[in-house]
Enzyme design. Sequence first.
Site, PDB file in Angstrom:
ATOM      1  CB  SER A  90      -0.821   0.191   1.235  1.00  0.00           C
ATOM      2  OG  SER A  90      -0.036  -0.231   2.404  1.00  0.00           O
ATOM      3  CG  ASN A 137      -4.054  -4.431  12.658  1.00  0.00           C
ATOM      4  OD1 ASN A 137      -3.340  -4.469  11.653  1.00  0.00           O
ATOM      5  ND2 ASN A 137      -4.479  -5.593  13.395  1.00  0.00           N
ATOM      6  CB  THR A 176     -41.707  24.514  -9.945  1.00  0.00           C
ATOM      7  OG1 THR A 176     -42.760  25.026 -10.722  1.00  0.00           O
ATOM      8  CG2 THR A 176     -41.681  25.182  -8.550  1.00  0.00           C
ATOM      9  CG  HIS A 177     -42.735  21.247 -12.471  1.00  0.00           C
ATOM     10  ND1 HIS A 177     -42.988  19.643 -12.230  1.00  0.00           N
ATOM     11  CD2 HIS A 177     -43.329  21.827 -11.676  1.00  0.00           C
ATOM     12  CE1 HIS A 177     -43.623  19.743 -11.198  1.00  0.00           C
ATOM     13  NE2 HIS A 177     -44.308  20.974 -10.846  1.00  0.00           N
ATOM     14  CB  SER A 225     -15.552  24.032 -30.132  1.00  0.00           C
ATOM     15  OG  SER A 225     -15.404  23.197 -31.170  1.00  0.00           O
ATOM     16  CE  LYS A 244     -19.900  24.002 -28.984  1.00  0.00           C
ATOM     17  NZ  LYS A 244     -20.871  23.377 -28.498  1.00  0.00           N
ATOM     18  CD  GLU A 273     -20.126  21.170 -20.462  1.00  0.00           C
ATOM     19  OE1 GLU A 273     -21.096  20.709 -21.230  1.00  0.00           O
ATOM     20  OE2 GLU A 273     -19.063  21.198 -20.959  1.00  0.00           O
ATOM     21  CE  LYS A 275      -4.739   3.132   4.638  1.00  0.00           C
ATOM     22  NZ  LYS A 275      -5.512   1.993   4.574  1.00  0.00           N
TER      23      LYS A 275
HETATM   24  N1  ARG Z   1      -1.596  -1.157   4.811  1.00  0.00           N
HETATM   25  C1  ARG Z   1      -2.397  -1.815   5.767  1.00  0.00           C
HETATM   26  C2  ARG Z   1      -3.680  -1.022   5.943  1.00  0.00           C
HETATM   27  O1  ARG Z   1      -3.684  -0.060   4.929  1.00  0.00           O
HETATM   28  C3  ARG Z   1      -2.004  -1.313   7.360  1.00  0.00           C
HETATM   29  C4  ARG Z   1      -2.268  -2.134   8.322  1.00  0.00           C
HETATM   30  C5  ARG Z   1      -1.446  -3.708   8.152  1.00  0.00           C
HETATM   31  N2  ARG Z   1      -2.204  -4.368   9.294  1.00  0.00           N
HETATM   32  C6  ARG Z   1      -1.918  -5.930   8.913  1.00  0.00           C
HETATM   33  N3  ARG Z   1      -2.294  -6.693   9.960  1.00  0.00           N
HETATM   34  N4  ARG Z   1      -1.682  -6.419   7.909  1.00  0.00           N
HETATM   35  O2  ARG Z   1      -4.942  -1.574   6.061  1.00  0.00           O
END
Ligand code: ARG
Length: 461
Positions: A22, A109, A154-155, A276, A282, A289, A324
């Site tokens: 990660s 964790n 409205t509408h 454009s 344009k 948008e 993430k």
């Molecule tokens: N990269 C992990 C996450 O984003 C970190 C936690 C990892 N914990 C584990 N027990 N492998 O969740």
Amino acid sequence: MKLWGGRFTKEENQLVHNFNESLSFDQKFYRQDIKGSMAHVTMLAKQGIVTEEDKNAILQGLEGILKDLENGTLVFTEEHEDIHSFVEATLIGRIGEAGKRLHTGRSRNDQVALDMKLYCRDEIDETQELIKTLLEEILKIMEENLDTYMPGFTHLQKAQPVTLAHHMGAYFEMFYRDYLRLKDTWERMNYCPLGSGALAGTTYPLDREYTAELLGFYGPTLNSMDSVSDRDYIIELLGGLSTIAMHLSRFAEEIIIWNSNEYRFVELDDAYSTGSSIMPQKKNPDIAELVRGKTGRVYGALVSILTTMKGIPLAYDKDMQEDKELTFDAIDTVKGCLSLFAGMLSTISFNREVMADSAKKGFTNATDAADYLVNRGVPFRDAHGIVGHLVLYCIERDMALDDMSLEEFQSVSPVFEKDIYEAISMKTCVEKRVTTGAPGQEAMRKVIRVCGERLKEARRP
Ligand code: ARG
């Protein structure tokens, strides 16, 4: 070798590493990771779990890593699994033995739970600032357009006259609620998960209250299993961001309609429109948008995290690593949309005459014409019918109610007198509406005052 390599006899397969890693995205919160580690080691030393000497070496080492990441002399290398392993390995590489004590009484964790919370907290602050800037732009338009008459719809059919100030006031309310929603999320999530360990706390005498205080939290979270597996706050945040995106998309859609050749209510600044490649005439509202379009990916992030979290057993599971990228993307997207939109609004010009003319041509004063008759004793249902006839008469002749002669009015109902013109002028129609929340100037001025106060008070307690 991985930081967990002790129990393993085989090197990790490259594909497995790539799938599992990660660092490529959680490097985004290296500042928060380092800040969390600093608080953790400060607490460890206070509790006598590491020595003052080790603490100082670790703090210095972490500061050096932070500095070198900021100035680019230290770069992320892909052999590390995540930001936590990267920082720890770099620290050990730089300061040796003491570095190995940093992770005492901590798991990745609770560490990742902390980092993500710190990151989201910081990003909420920034998003709120951007909302405030947008609200200021909206308020400015409100203050300057108390008597800019335009049709209310409205509408998407012209309904009754309002003012541009009133129309903008609706968006002020929406984005102000968005601001408060983020504030609520911030308050609810502001409890520190650090010290929860992998799932069951630790055997070390940690002072979780102290760590929480060092990191600006209201206090520690109260259940270690929930602490490492709670992602509600991300769902809430993405819900709040989705609502912002939804509001922005409505606003963007109106700007796009108003900017069309048919409406011409607004003129976008050249800087916020594009040409454009083939059609020389344009001037396209691309920014509006794109803001409207980007709503899709923000909703996508919300649905994605809701689905990822569904059915995950307690406590931490690797599924949660999926929180993430989408969250980062949604935050960056909404922040980008908010600042672009505020910039676009600050440079937009309103074609006031076109707006007022449009209100007049759309029979937006028909209700007021009926009310005129009612005030002179005609039952409302009859008044509705009479004005309906008048509207039809005008449509056939391509004219507005105000353009009819008194004789024409009286040919349909003798109740009409000279004062009908005054009664159905845009100004009268709007200015008679003075209840709280209505477009009349008197009511709007009060609302604008309240909006100004809300902006002044919009700061964290
Ligand atoms: N990269 C992990 C996450 O984003 C970190 C936690 C990892 N914990 C584990 N027990 N492998 O969740």
